[in-house]
Design an enzyme around this catalytic site. Structure first.
Site, PDB file in Angstrom:
ATOM      1  N   THR A  23     -32.911 -48.345 -29.026  1.00 14.49           N
ATOM      2  CA  THR A  23     -32.860 -49.424 -27.951  1.00 14.49           C
ATOM      3  C   THR A  23     -33.711 -50.667 -28.554  1.00 14.49           C
ATOM      4  O   THR A  23     -33.401 -51.746 -28.532  1.00 14.49           O
ATOM      5  CB  THR A  23     -33.725 -49.106 -26.856  1.00 14.49           C
ATOM      6  OG1 THR A  23     -32.895 -47.899 -26.250  1.00 14.49           O
ATOM      7  CG2 THR A  23     -33.330 -50.229 -25.463  1.00 14.49           C
ATOM      8  N   ASP A  46     -33.498 -36.397 -30.348  1.00 15.39           N
ATOM      9  CA  ASP A  46     -34.577 -37.512 -30.976  1.00 15.39           C
ATOM     10  C   ASP A  46     -35.951 -36.725 -31.231  1.00 15.39           C
ATOM     11  O   ASP A  46     -36.466 -37.270 -32.416  1.00 15.39           O
ATOM     12  CB  ASP A  46     -34.802 -38.438 -29.686  1.00 15.39           C
ATOM     13  CG  ASP A  46     -33.644 -39.446 -29.291  1.00 15.39           C
ATOM     14  OD1 ASP A  46     -32.530 -39.199 -29.783  1.00 15.39           O
ATOM     15  OD2 ASP A  46     -34.055 -40.281 -28.487  1.00 15.39           O
TER      16      ASP A  46
HETATM   17  N1  ADP Z   1     -46.345 -43.079 -22.852  1.00 17.57           N
HETATM   18  C1  ADP Z   1     -46.033 -44.198 -23.503  1.00 17.57           C
HETATM   19  N2  ADP Z   1     -46.731 -45.347 -23.115  1.00 17.57           N
HETATM   20  C2  ADP Z   1     -46.466 -46.700 -23.788  1.00 17.57           C
HETATM   21  N3  ADP Z   1     -45.283 -46.963 -24.283  1.00 17.57           N
HETATM   22  C3  ADP Z   1     -44.492 -45.822 -24.784  1.00 17.57           C
HETATM   23  C4  ADP Z   1     -44.901 -44.391 -24.089  1.00 17.57           C
HETATM   24  N4  ADP Z   1     -43.939 -43.454 -24.759  1.00 17.57           N
HETATM   25  C5  ADP Z   1     -43.205 -44.440 -25.536  1.00 17.57           C
HETATM   26  N5  ADP Z   1     -43.369 -45.631 -25.468  1.00 17.57           N
HETATM   27  C6  ADP Z   1     -42.937 -46.848 -26.117  1.00 17.57           C
HETATM   28  O1  ADP Z   1     -41.513 -46.980 -25.707  1.00 17.57           O
HETATM   29  C7  ADP Z   1     -40.655 -47.560 -26.434  1.00 17.57           C
HETATM   30  C8  ADP Z   1     -39.361 -46.858 -26.740  1.00 17.57           C
HETATM   31  O2  ADP Z   1     -38.689 -46.676 -25.783  1.00 17.57           O
HETATM   32  P1  ADP Z   1     -37.327 -45.994 -25.566  1.00 17.57           P
HETATM   33  O3  ADP Z   1     -36.680 -46.091 -24.109  1.00 17.57           O
HETATM   34  O4  ADP Z   1     -37.295 -44.484 -26.079  1.00 17.57           O
HETATM   35  O5  ADP Z   1     -36.308 -46.567 -26.661  1.00 17.57           O
HETATM   36  P2  ADP Z   1     -36.007 -46.446 -28.116  1.00 17.57           P
HETATM   37  O6  ADP Z   1     -34.467 -46.364 -28.094  1.00 17.57           O
HETATM   38  O7  ADP Z   1     -36.252 -47.962 -28.690  1.00 17.57           O
HETATM   39  O8  ADP Z   1     -36.792 -45.449 -28.807  1.00 17.57           O
HETATM   40  C9  ADP Z   1     -41.562 -47.539 -27.775  1.00 17.57           C
HETATM   41  O9  ADP Z   1     -42.022 -48.783 -27.995  1.00 17.57           O
HETATM   42  C10 ADP Z   1     -42.532 -46.532 -27.740  1.00 17.57           C
HETATM   43  O10 ADP Z   1     -43.912 -46.885 -28.325  1.00 17.57           O
HETATM   44 MG    MG Z   2     -37.249 -43.466 -27.983  1.00 21.16          MG
END
Ligand code: ADP
Ligand code: MG
Length: 552
Positions: free
Chosen positions: A96, A391
């Protein structure tokens, strides 16, 4: 125009879009793709329900899955979808983000083009920014070793946040770390962890909490005959990829039988052939037979009589996994079946999992063979758990291979936004404008993370920049969406593989530059299937036939 006559070089029906129109149209399409997945970003991102033309539904939060399910037509939009695919293949995560960044880069370049900056200059500036960004990201990296199970688990947890697996995240993360650690190996001084070696089998029913790791392999197959043993200890496994059946002729053949005695002889002969096939299996010393093709009823009967556990119609990929796991060889001709070709497993057992019987091959010769049995209330839950697990497995394997992580939660993106602006000043010229646009585009990640969590994005961004400007303490600060504030992401235990971030920057930059450099879209008229048929197979030199020899 030649003396007032238009010169037509393209086939009738070809559509062409040039210059600014082409640019605007492509950028708009790419932005639309980014907007489609934006609301799913981050732990507080929402899910999407996709209904395909057959009425099947997929509920997911995974960018790559959403884009795969959508029927996207626009060529530029398709290019952006490719970014998600690459990201998924390389890192398993960050899909994403990559798409959202690509969209944002294009959005920023739109206004630069309006100001009169040439697309090639922008694309150049983006390339420079991307190279510098990779350097900055590497500086932020923190080393993690294979034995540091705690960090590996955190990486898995971060990858699974927000992916409808709820309370079982912790258990799934443990499973992922356990599975990947057991298949990782050292080759030429480098760690390799190929998650293809982990077999993931889905079975709906039960609860997500029942998902577990099995040291061995699972086949979604029952033994072919109820009188075969349910459990075989000290299993010697024959892997056969030909059928234990009487061969059917390829052409339609008829045999005319004139008297009943002949008929009996014919049947006896068939029985003898089958009997001898089973005999060969037995003689090799095998007590388990795994067959890629069919097993005749009569053969099943004999196998059961001989106490051999048999399964049939096993997938090729599973046969190969079995060969690797048990150390056996896949045999085509039963005459070649010798005891030295057999695989070994401490136990082969049929177990009932919800309403179907599955075969569990455990205690294999090769301890690196592991499988995960994914459970969950409904098919949709199981599918989403499988995606989340994929993932997690992939990010853990990436960290084992690369050994470097970075903080998540938008921390690297803010750091990039600030440091790339400084870098832009050292470059100067019009490229500086492009580098500044690139820097600004990075902010879309923390912005969206905050927005999706219902926080005030403007305030959060200001706080984050203030924190990062304090070089000593602040460079790991990001959006802590669970506590609604900005905080140190390492302390909040949100970490991701470095490769997720570098790949994301690289592919988003590449696709944005590519789309920017297009100033002419020439689309052939779509051929209907009927026309395709009438024209015969495509290709060939047919069109050149009329040319004078000198032209060739
Ligand atoms: N607990 C959290 N707090 C803040 N940000 C988070 C947390 N867990 C994941 N993220 C952030 O969320 C983003 C990823 O979101 P996600 O919906 O998994 O999309 P992607 O498909 O890009 O991986 C990353 O920038 C990650 O660092
Ligand atoms: Mg992700």
């Amino acid at each position: 125009m030649l003396g007032g006559q238009p010169v037509i070089i393209l086939k009738e029906g070809t559509e062409s879009m040039k210059g600014k129109t082409a640019h605007n149209n492509n950028i708009m399409a790419a932005k639309a793709v980014a907007d489609a997945v934006r609301s799913t970003l981050g732990p507080k991102g929402m899910d999407k329900m996709l209904v395909d033309s057959m009425g099947d539904i997929v509920i997911t939060n995974d960018g790559a899955t959403i884009l795969k399910e959508l029927d996207i037509e626009h060529p530029a939009a398709k290019m952006v979808v490719e970014v998600a695919k690459t990201q998924d293949n390389e890192c398993g995560d960050g899909t994403t983000s990559a798409v959202v960044i690509a969209g944002e880069l294009l959005k920023k370049s739109e206004s630069l083009i309006d100001q009169g900056v040439h697309p090639t200059v922008i694309s150049n500036g983006f390339r420079l920014s991307s190279q510098e960004a990779i350097k900055i990201l590497k500086e932020m990296g923190i080393d993690v070793s294979l034995s540091d199970k705690k960090s590996l688990k955190l990486v898995a947890l971060t990858a699974m946040t927000g992916k409808g697996v709820g309370g079982e995240r912790d258990a799934l993360a443990d499973i992922a770390v356990d599975a990947v650690s057991s298949i990782s190996e050292k080759l030429d001084g480098k760690f390799r962890a190929d998650i293809e070696n982990i077999q993931v089998e889905k079975k709906h029913g039960g609860a997500v909490a029942d998902t577990h790791l099995i040291k061995g392999l699972i086949l979604d197959k029952e033994r072919t005959h109820p009188r075969m043993p349910r459990v075989v200890k000290d299993a010697k496994v024959a892997l056969v990829d030909s059928a234990l059946e009487i061969k059917k002729t390829e052409v339609e053949a008829k045999i005319q039988i004139k008297d009943p005695a002949q008929m009996q002889k014919f049947l006896d002969e068939e029985e003898k052939t089958i009997r001898s096939m089973v005999e060969k299996v037995k003689k090799s010393g095998a007590n388990v037979l795994i067959c890629e093709k069919g097993i005749d009823d009569l053969a099943q009967h004999y196998l059961a009589k001989d106490g051999i556990y048999a399964v049939r119609r096993v997938k090729r990929s599973d046969m190969e996994k079995l060969a690797k796991a048990t150390g056996g060889k896949i045999i085509t001709n039963l005459d070649d079946l010798k005891s030295s070709e057999l695989g070994y497993a401490a136990q082969v057992e049929e177990r009932k999992i919800s309403d179907s019987d599955m075969t569990f091959v455990t205690g294999c010769k090769n301890p690196k063979a592991v499988s995960i049995l994914v459970r969950g209330g409904t098919e949709h839950v199981v599918d989403e758990v499988e995606r989340a697990l994929h993932d997690a497995l992939k990010v853990v394997s990436v960290v084992i291979e690369d050994g470097i992580v970075v903080p998540g939660g938008g921390a690297p993106e803010i750091e990039l936004a600030l440091r790339l602006r400084d870098y832009g000043q050292t470059v100067g010229g019009r490229e500086q404008l492009a580098i500044e646009a690139f820097a600004e585009a990075m902010e879309v990640i923390p912005w969206t993370l905050a927005e999706n969590a219902g926080m005030n994005s403007i305030d959060i961004l200001i706080e984050l920049k203030n924190a990062h400007n304090n070089k000593k303490t602040g460079k790991n600060f990001g959006v802590n969406v669970l506590e609604n504030k900005v905080s140190d992401m390492l302390a909040a235990k949100v970490i991701e593989p470095l490769r997720v971030k570098t790949q994301m920057i690289q592919s988003a930059t590449e696709v944005a530059s590519m789309i920017l450099r297009i100033d002419d879209v020439i689309a052939s008229k779509k051929t209907s299937p009927a026309e395709m048929g009438a024209r015969g197979p495509p290709g060939g030199m047919g069109g050149m036939g009329g040319m004078p020899p000198g032209m060739m």
